[in-house]
Write an enzyme that holds these catalytic residues in place. Structure first.
Site, PDB file in Angstrom:
ATOM      1  N   GLY A  11       0.686  -0.871  -0.032  1.00 24.05           N
ATOM      2  CA  GLY A  11       0.049  -0.054  -0.336  1.00 24.05           C
ATOM      3  C   GLY A  11       0.920   0.732   0.328  1.00 24.05           C
ATOM      4  O   GLY A  11       2.145   1.510   0.583  1.00 24.05           O
ATOM      5  N   THR A 140       4.860   2.444   5.991  1.00 22.13           N
ATOM      6  CA  THR A 140       3.540   1.601   6.412  1.00 22.13           C
ATOM      7  C   THR A 140       2.885   2.701   7.738  1.00 22.13           C
ATOM      8  O   THR A 140       3.094   3.321   8.267  1.00 22.13           O
ATOM      9  CB  THR A 140       3.539   0.769   6.942  1.00 22.13           C
ATOM     10  N   ILE A 141       1.608   3.091   7.125  1.00 21.79           N
ATOM     11  CA  ILE A 141       1.286   4.273   8.503  1.00 21.79           C
ATOM     12  C   ILE A 141       0.462   2.992   9.037  1.00 21.79           C
ATOM     13  O   ILE A 141      -0.019   4.334  10.152  1.00 21.79           O
ATOM     14  CB  ILE A 141      -0.451   4.742   7.424  1.00 21.79           C
ATOM     15  N   ASP A 142       0.574   2.048   9.007  1.00 24.60           N
ATOM     16  CA  ASP A 142       0.119   1.219  10.383  1.00 24.60           C
ATOM     17  C   ASP A 142       1.545   1.111  11.754  1.00 24.60           C
ATOM     18  O   ASP A 142       0.610   0.680  12.086  1.00 24.60           O
ATOM     19  CB  ASP A 142      -0.328  -0.406  10.336  1.00 24.60           C
ATOM     20  N   ARG A 177     -23.606  16.126  19.787  1.00 20.92           N
ATOM     21  CA  ARG A 177     -23.617  14.652  19.372  1.00 20.92           C
ATOM     22  C   ARG A 177     -21.945  14.465  19.196  1.00 20.92           C
ATOM     23  O   ARG A 177     -21.218  14.531  19.300  1.00 20.92           O
ATOM     24  CB  ARG A 177     -24.367  13.984  18.013  1.00 20.92           C
ATOM     25  N   MET A 184      -7.544   2.711   9.932  1.00 20.22           N
ATOM     26  CA  MET A 184      -6.953   1.813   9.703  1.00 20.22           C
ATOM     27  C   MET A 184      -6.158   1.518  10.379  1.00 20.22           C
ATOM     28  O   MET A 184      -6.043   1.705  11.887  1.00 20.22           O
ATOM     29  CB  MET A 184      -5.982   2.571   8.470  1.00 20.22           C
ATOM     30  N   HIS A 267      -8.662   6.295   2.818  1.00 23.31           N
ATOM     31  CA  HIS A 267      -7.620   6.294   2.299  1.00 23.31           C
ATOM     32  C   HIS A 267      -6.827   7.595   2.489  1.00 23.31           C
ATOM     33  O   HIS A 267      -5.689   7.470   2.800  1.00 23.31           O
ATOM     34  CB  HIS A 267      -7.527   5.859   1.174  1.00 23.31           C
ATOM     35  N   VAL A 268      -7.801   8.250   2.977  1.00 23.18           N
ATOM     36  CA  VAL A 268      -6.874   9.685   3.131  1.00 23.18           C
ATOM     37  C   VAL A 268      -6.255   9.986   4.500  1.00 23.18           C
ATOM     38  O   VAL A 268      -4.986  10.428   4.259  1.00 23.18           O
ATOM     39  CB  VAL A 268      -8.634  11.063   3.420  1.00 23.18           C
ATOM     40  N   ARG A 270      -3.714   7.748   3.809  1.00 21.65           N
ATOM     41  CA  ARG A 270      -2.219   7.458   3.133  1.00 21.65           C
ATOM     42  C   ARG A 270      -1.974   8.629   2.274  1.00 21.65           C
ATOM     43  O   ARG A 270      -0.727   8.395   1.526  1.00 21.65           O
ATOM     44  CB  ARG A 270      -2.643   6.187   2.212  1.00 21.65           C
TER      45      ARG A 270
HETATM   46  O1  F6P Z   1      -1.238  -1.628   5.364  1.00 23.04           O
HETATM   47  C1  F6P Z   1      -2.064   0.180   4.888  1.00 23.04           C
HETATM   48  C2  F6P Z   1      -3.250   0.145   5.040  1.00 23.04           C
HETATM   49  O2  F6P Z   1      -3.788   1.657   4.362  1.00 23.04           O
HETATM   50  C3  F6P Z   1      -4.265  -0.401   6.097  1.00 23.04           C
HETATM   51  O3  F6P Z   1      -4.075   0.569   7.014  1.00 23.04           O
HETATM   52  C4  F6P Z   1      -5.486  -0.575   5.588  1.00 23.04           C
HETATM   53  O4  F6P Z   1      -6.575  -1.598   6.667  1.00 23.04           O
HETATM   54  C5  F6P Z   1      -5.260  -1.672   4.495  1.00 23.04           C
HETATM   55  O5  F6P Z   1      -3.982  -0.682   3.730  1.00 23.04           O
HETATM   56  C6  F6P Z   1      -6.266  -1.198   2.978  1.00 23.04           C
HETATM   57  O6  F6P Z   1      -5.702  -1.512   1.899  1.00 23.04           O
HETATM   58  P1  F6P Z   1      -6.869  -1.024   0.490  1.00 23.04           P
HETATM   59  O7  F6P Z   1      -5.829  -0.347   0.100  1.00 23.04           O
HETATM   60  O8  F6P Z   1      -6.012  -2.748  -0.210  1.00 23.04           O
HETATM   61  O9  F6P Z   1      -7.711  -0.876   0.172  1.00 23.04           O
END
Ligand code: F6P
Length: 360
Positions: A11, A140-142, A177, A184, A267-268, A270
């Site tokens: 990713g 990785t963002i994770d 609220r 992610m 995905h923002v 990333r």
């Molecule tokens: O590993 C990076 C990541 O953005 C995870 O946080 C997320 O679960 C996954 O990839 C999403 O993958 P894809 O871009 O295939 O939806």
């Protein structure tokens, strides 16, 4: 003159272009030639191996700090790509072609910028890279790659998610609220924890820590505010329930009379211009990767350990952390870093009265 290649796989995240830019600069200074492999391993097994000569004019500094990979990460639309090879049991043929194409490049060394899946795969199939030095840079963002204190892309993702929550906090206040924001991070809660704390979330749920929904509800009901943010990591689960974690938690809150909405930054997280911290990390890791090539190292990964960037063997990386089998690739185990109980952010969060689950 050494001939080195750069490849981005897995990713994307912000910071990849910074790393590529600094590799080009550092290689240039050392008198080496750099080549970019387009579309990761998919680019090497396509009809025409996608490899281009790189120089500073191709990726100037003002374009090096934008997200995504200028070299791209893989081609899902291509007939002969890795995903399709996995689905059709043709991984062995894919790997054979990959080795042949790599040999044809006549590279002396390859810098692979990848996540824990790519690193595990590279180590498992290390024979593919036996004709050259293989030096990896963790991204990785994770933040789930073991043995490094930081991965490229994490800091920018924290910034993106924090700003997303900051914006929601204002509309939350206007409407009395709560927002349940799903981050992610796969099986690692580091992104949710870090951005949640930075944004002033009232509760943060991560996969590493068991939580009790009734206690979460009690916590929200007894809060001083009638609005706020609850960050839930995509890796959490709720026994007896299925669906998106944020939706499951939101339903429980609604049933308890807590007005709330869900929000998915997706995905923002990333994307976004690379933060200065990620740019500096990318620069230092690029430099260490080039030094490793000069020192004839191979099958290593650059890692931040304390204040120092070092190289560590890929074998150590893939055997550290919490290992799990990849559900799609036979005999592939992936190693994951997770948030441990002693993490100082967890300790501080507890002391600040933020609900982060049932910690000891
Ligand atoms: O590993 C990076 C990541 O953005 C995870 O946080 C997320 O679960 C996954 O990839 C999403 O993958 P894809 O871009 O295939 O939806």
């Amino acid at each position: 003159m050494k001939k080195i290649g750069i490849m981005t796989t897995g990713g994307d995240c912000s910071g990849l272009n910074s790393a590529i830019y600094h590799i080009i600069c550092g290689a240039n200074k050392r008198g080496w030639a750099t080549y970019g492999i387009l579309d990761g391993t998919d680019g090497l097994v396509g009809d025409n191996p996608n490899i281009i000569r790189l120089d500073k004019n191709i990726l100037p500094p003002e374009q090096a700090y934008i997200a995504g990979s200028f070299l791209r990460n893989g081609n899902v639309g291509q007939n002969n790509n890795f995903e399709r090879a996995v689905q059709t049991n043709r991984v062995a043929q894919f790997d054979k072609q990959l080795k042949k194409s790599l040999a044809a490049t006549k590279l002396d060394a390859l810098i692979l910028i990848g996540g824990n899946g790519s690193l595990s795969l590279a180590w498992k199939n290390r024979g593919i890279y036996s004709d050259m030095q293989l030096v990896c840079i963790p991204k990785t963002i994770d933040m789930d790659i073991p043995l490094t204190d930081r991965t490229i892309g994490f800091d920018t993702a924290v910034s993106q998610l924090t700003h997303f929550c900051d914006d929601l906090m204002l509309t939350a206040r206007s409407h009395h609220r709560w927002f349940v924001v799903q981050s992610m991070g796969r099986r690692c809660g580091m992104l949710a924890l870090t951005a949640g704390l930075a944004a002033g979330a009232s509760a943060i749920l991560i996969p590493e820590i068991k939580f009790d929904v009734d206690k979460l509800i009690k916590h929200i009901k007894s809060a001083d505010n009638d609005y706020g943010i609850i960050v839930v990591s995509e890796g959490i689960s709720l026994r007896g329930h299925s669906g998106e974690p944020a939706t499951m938690i939101s339903r429980k809150l609604t049933a308890a009379g807590i007005v709330n909405r869900t929000a998915f930054p997706e995905h923002v997280q990333r994307a976004g211009n690379t933060t200065p911290n990620d740019r500096l990390l990318a620069m230092q890791m690029a430099n260490t990767a080039l030094d490793a090539i000069a020192n004839n190292e191979t099958y290593v990964m650059t890692a931040l350990q304390g204040d120092e960037i070092v190289t560590i063997g890929l074998d150590a990386v893939v055997h550290a952390g919490h290992t799990e089998r990849d559900p799609n690739i036979t005999n592939l185990t992936i190693s994951n870093a997770t948030v441990d109980d002693e993490n100082p952010l967890l300790v501080a969060a507890n002391d600040m009265g933020i609900y982060i689950g049932e910690t000891k």
